[in-house]
Design an enzyme around this catalytic site. Sequence first.
Site, short mmCIF file in Angstrom:
data_model
loop_
_atom_site.label_atom_id
_atom_site.label_comp_id
_atom_site.label_asym_id
_atom_site.label_seq_id
_atom_site.Cartn_x
_atom_site.Cartn_y
_atom_site.Cartn_z
N ASP A 104 2.71 1.77 6.85
CA ASP A 104 3.04 1.45 5.41
C ASP A 104 2.95 2.87 4.33
O ASP A 104 2.20 3.81 4.82
CB ASP A 104 1.98 0.47 4.62
CG ASP A 104 2.48 -1.05 4.91
OD1 ASP A 104 3.43 -1.10 5.80
OD2 ASP A 104 1.90 -2.11 4.27
N HIS A 155 9.33 -1.26 0.77
CA HIS A 155 7.72 -1.21 0.42
C HIS A 155 7.86 -1.30 -1.11
O HIS A 155 6.63 -0.63 -1.74
CB HIS A 155 6.69 -0.43 1.02
CG HIS A 155 5.42 -0.82 1.09
ND1 HIS A 155 4.87 -1.97 1.44
CD2 HIS A 155 4.34 -0.17 0.59
CE1 HIS A 155 3.62 -2.04 1.34
NE2 HIS A 155 3.27 -0.86 0.83
N HIS A 159 5.60 1.04 -5.59
CA HIS A 159 4.19 0.52 -4.98
C HIS A 159 3.77 -0.50 -6.09
O HIS A 159 2.70 -0.09 -6.28
CB HIS A 159 3.57 1.58 -4.65
CG HIS A 159 2.58 0.98 -3.40
ND1 HIS A 159 1.20 0.46 -3.87
CD2 HIS A 159 2.55 0.99 -2.20
CE1 HIS A 159 0.67 0.11 -2.77
NE2 HIS A 159 1.43 0.21 -1.65
N HIS A 256 -1.12 2.93 8.52
CA HIS A 256 -0.67 3.68 7.16
C HIS A 256 -0.12 5.22 7.48
O HIS A 256 -1.21 6.02 8.24
CB HIS A 256 -1.42 3.82 6.04
CG HIS A 256 -2.14 2.35 5.49
ND1 HIS A 256 -2.94 1.59 6.04
CD2 HIS A 256 -1.52 1.85 4.32
CE1 HIS A 256 -2.94 0.56 5.16
NE2 HIS A 256 -1.99 0.66 4.31
#
Length: 771
Positions: A104, A155, A159, A256
């Site tokens: 991510d 994503h 954010h 991540h």
Amino acid sequence: MTTPTSSRGRRRAPTRIERAAGRAAALQRPRTILALLLLLALTCVMLLDGYLRSEVGGDQRVRTGASADKVPDKILNGGPILTFRGGQATTVSVPSKTIALTFDDGPNPTWTPQVLAILRKYDVPGTFFLVGSMVSRYPGIVKTMVQQGNEVGIHTFTHVDLSYQSAARVDREMEQTQLALAGAAGITTTLFRAPYSSETDAIDDYSWPVYQKLGKDGYTSVFVDTDSDDWKRPGVSKIVQWATPKGGAGASVLFHDAGGERSQTIEALPEYIEKMKAKGYTFTTISGVIDKQRATERQAANGGTAGQPAEGATEAGAAGTGPVATPGGTATGPARLQAAHRTATGMTLYEGKALIAAVAVAEWTLPVLSVGLMVVGVAVMGRFGMMVILARRHHRQRNRRRFSWGPPVTRPVSVIVPAYNEKECIANTLKSLARSTHPIEIIVVDDGSTDRTSEIAREAAESLGMTNVRIIRQENAGKPAALNNGVRNAAHDIVVMMDGDTVFEPDTVRHLVQPFADPRVGAVAGNAKVGNRNTVIGAWQHIEYVMGFNLDRRMYDLLRCMPTIPGAIGAFRREAVLAVGGMSEDTLAEDTDITIAMHRAGWHVVYQEHARAWTEAPGSMKQLWSQRYRWSYGTMQALWKHRKSLTDKGPSGRFGRVGMPLVVIFQIVTPVFAPLIDVFTVYSMIFIDLRAALLAWLAVLGVQLACAAYAFRLDREKYRYLLMMPLQQLAYRQMMYLVLIHSCITALTGGRLRWQKLKRTGEVGTPAGVS
């Protein structure tokens, strides 16, 4: 001279002056628009950069603890992959002994390439859920990611927690990220992972409608089974432990590759891959998991045996789904377009490339501007320091008791007053000269006025009993021609030049001519004051005159490179003016032109602070723009005309190597960039750190106020006008920026203006009435 008249019923043909003014106005409009467009473009670049960094429109809210009453239990208790096949919500679980490795918050220029290198080394595919703003900033990394055979998902663009956002904002977040992917790698995707999401049991009544909407739009939402919690930086062993599924179960595992310092992730990832392979796990993408689920469904429908693909079925990753995940844990086969990817075509592709190009411009422009503004800031602060130090020295030197230019100058001088349509002001001008304590002759040169300037001047002289006034009328030829006519007709060897809207104090001429006791002095600049200072615009100009002009002149005087003798008040040796060719018509700033010419001829040009003149500053922003545009453009013309002084020797070379760089830096370059400091300050206040930006701006303003207060002290002015200075910095300086941009554009494209006449009111009367 007669004024043309028109017959009744017939339209009068425009005069030569009116035609020239019309042409000038026609040329100014597109250049003004271009200047505004440049400012708008810079603003757009800054807003785009702020949006990319989530500083514009950023929303840091994260919802927790909400009810999930409206979410079906089969979704809350289902697998980590949420699809809406046939309009029905369905979850897909990762098969046992299978890992869907997901990342991510990327791409990140530091950490993502290291993750990709590890995946390539171990021949393992990954699924990266990318933030659109980061994709647009680092498109090359995304292109490499896709070419390597990895899968990408959305994503969001900035954010944000979509459960707080409107449907329009949700669509915008998705569409902008798709455009970024199209521009970066030529693809779009059907995968989505919401920021701040975890397992499916975290879906609540606020986020569920978002997933339903995205499902109808064709998106597959991806959650996690196992979270490495690497963002907590617990240590490599903990990351590996927390990312390992229990009891051989399959899992969608979260790591991540951005969002913070990820060195522990980089160290843990190889150890984790080796450990899972040793346990017999295979690695695949999210599409691989979905395809394997569908293959299993087809097998069941066709009566196939579990583990044996039915006819026509494909293994996960076969034919168009990316690398094949083999039981040995190694992904093999060529990198193909992942099943979740679609080739971007048409307007999507072109708009995506345009977005990437725009972001590249913003990413290049902002750092360059930041560095430039730092340099400008240092230059501006250095200028303030130099002005104060040299102005203090100048004041002490010229005001000590023993200072003298030489024997007092008592001989008569000629005062030249060029006038064009000055009926409102010419009487006050002559009235002030009538009180002169120094013997003078007055030459009024009427440059083709179409009002009663000459008649009013003659009547004023007669009513005041002035026998020393001569009025010369000429066809309209411009201010330089009017001044040259006056110089030719002057009876004395010292000529004082003033504007037709200016008034002198009784001792002004006496003070102004005293430096001519020094035979090296060829010209003297007086102290111009704003008379109509009781308006907002007048107060702003008053501050500018006292601080920006007169404080500068003290500095330039000591450095022997004063660039301009103001047209409102200046004195010259007649022989020096004639020797350099008189007032030139080559530029719009004849006062700057003649001043530089005097320097190059070897004459000293000095500043006499006690010789005060009161002038009427423009009363509207339009008139102010017109005046400053002429000044700034004329200054550029004069500097270009005298550019050879840079390589000359002697006095000419001295001005070229000392005065010209100072004028270019302080009167052209820094004023162009100085307003950007205000723009960046506002940007920082709103989108970055309000307190720090505000303190920095107030500190700079404090320095400017201190310098201005010192300038007011030297000129014995009242400090109350300094209350207008903060507003001046926010509004007045922005206009000066646009004027300079306008002038630069004109200089590059060419153009010429005649002597511009500003509308006057005649409100500046005797100096004694001005406070």
